[in-house]
Design an enzyme around this catalytic site. Structure first.
Site, PDB file in Angstrom:
ATOM      1  N   ARG A  88      26.747  12.554  39.910  1.00 31.46           N
ATOM      2  CA  ARG A  88      26.346  13.965  39.555  1.00 31.46           C
ATOM      3  C   ARG A  88      27.342  15.093  40.148  1.00 31.46           C
ATOM      4  NH1 ARG A  88      20.037  14.247  42.070  1.00 31.46           N
ATOM      5  NH2 ARG A  88      19.190  12.934  40.354  1.00 31.46           N
ATOM      6  N   ALA A 111      13.535  10.293  44.434  1.00 34.11           N
ATOM      7  CA  ALA A 111      14.216  10.637  43.399  1.00 34.11           C
ATOM      8  C   ALA A 111      15.412   9.616  43.082  1.00 34.11           C
ATOM      9  CB  ALA A 111      15.062  12.203  43.687  1.00 34.11           C
ATOM     10  N   HIS A 112      15.661   9.229  41.745  1.00 35.95           N
ATOM     11  CA  HIS A 112      16.907   8.442  41.260  1.00 35.95           C
ATOM     12  C   HIS A 112      18.121   9.390  41.523  1.00 35.95           C
ATOM     13  CE1 HIS A 112      14.899   5.201  39.767  1.00 35.95           C
ATOM     14  NE2 HIS A 112      14.053   5.971  38.891  1.00 35.95           N
ATOM     15  N   GLY A 113      19.160   9.056  42.300  1.00 37.37           N
ATOM     16  CA  GLY A 113      20.326   9.773  42.504  1.00 37.37           C
ATOM     17  C   GLY A 113      20.909   9.048  43.690  1.00 37.37           C
TER      18      GLY A 113
END
Length: 320
Positions: A88, A111-113
């Site tokens: 990101r 959450a994906h991340g």
């Protein structure tokens, strides 16, 4: 003469074992829940589960729903950054860090991340947790998940104007893909660009969003990921051993995971499904595994830490 020789052997044996016992004792002194629990270092009463892809999270989410009801938690499954990308931007990091910091107390956010350094954005750190899985098993599952009949139907019905995969591609086996030298199944050390986005860098989820974390299977990225797991995560478990993982979660983060092992064993038949077994030849597994040396190093590091956390609980019970 024989007695002297025997006596010398006994003394050498005792000295060796005393030395081993001392070494074992010194190792066990550091195996305590106080030393191994980072939950107390968090100043934000929010659990952030940054879930990697293909680690069987879909089997954990139903349990988290049960825990949310049982423990009066707020379960959040959608965040402010919806795009699924390998790294990101700094702006996206800042948006998510500030958003998480404003979540109400006793929230469990999934959450994906990749890991985010909250202090960099002058925000309190949440309680980080996550899961890992055998690196090659992740790739095998991902390969076949991309080739399901549902994916074929969705692609051709919703995106008819876009270039489509051939029927042969959907029917291809992992064995064929690896042996044919297809770019999709070539896991090249230090590579940044991928023929197909497969999220093969499990360590990337723990290393962060810096560009140095992106090259595949590198010493630097894995060392950063290890350091973050050691210093920033309360628990990194594995669904390969759910009872160990859930026991550690329950004891190290009790507010959120109270009765997790009990609820899992009580309800697992209603929502758990066995992982599908694929016919992968041994030589193919060996070929792929050789390209994941650093990723396996990280995977085993996480499992060892989980076992140490579990052992600390057992030692405390024995002492008590």
């Amino acid at each position: 003469m024989l007695l002297e020789h025997t006596s010398h052997q006994i003394q050498s044996y005792l000295q060796l074992n005393i030395s081993n016992l001392k070494r074992t004792y010194l190792q066990l002194v550091n195996v305590t829940t106080l030393r191994l629990n980072n939950t107390r270092r968090s100043r934000l009463q929010v659990v952030f589960f940054n879930r990697p892809t293909r680690v069987c999270t879909e089997q954990l989410v139903p349990l988290l729903r049960l825990l949310a009801d049982h423990n009066d938690l707020n379960l959040v499954l959608n965040g402010p950054v919806r795009s699924i990308s390998r790294i990101r931007t700094a702006k996206e990091e800042e948006i998510e860090a500030k958003w998480v910091s404003q979540l109400e107390k006793d929230t469990l956010y999934i959450a994906h991340g990749n890991w985010i350094n909250f202090t960099q954005y002058e925000q309190h750190k949440p309680i980080y947790i996550s899961l890992v899985r055998d690196p090659v098993e992740r790739m095998i599952q991902n390969f076949y998940e991309q080739r399901t009949r549902q994916k074929l139907i969705v692609s051709r019905s919703i995106y008819p104007g876009y270039p489509q995969r051939t029927n042969a591609w959907y029917k291809q086996s992992f064995n064929e893909c690896v042996r044919s030298g297809s770019p999709e199944c070539q896991y090249v050390k230090y590579s940044i660009e991928d023929a197909v986005e497969d999220f093969k860098r499990q360590s990337l989820f723990f290393c962060g969003n810096h560009e140095d974390c992106l090259p595949f299977n590198t010493h630097q990225a894995v060392q950063v990921a290890k350091r973050n797991v050691e210093k920033e995560y309360s628990v990194v478990g594995t669904w390969e051993q759910p009872n160990v993982t859930l026991t550690v979660l329950e004891r190290y983060i009790p507010r959120y995971f109270n009765h997790a092992p009990y609820l899992h064993n009580l309800h697992k038949h209603s929502y758990s499904k066995p992982n599908r077994q694929y016919a992968i030849d041994a030589d193919v597994r060996a070929i792929v595994r050789r390209n994941f040396t650093r990723e396996y190093d990280f995977y085993y590091f996480c499992k060892q830490r989980l076992y140490k956390q579990y052992l600390a609980l057992q030692l405390e019970q024995i002492i008590a």
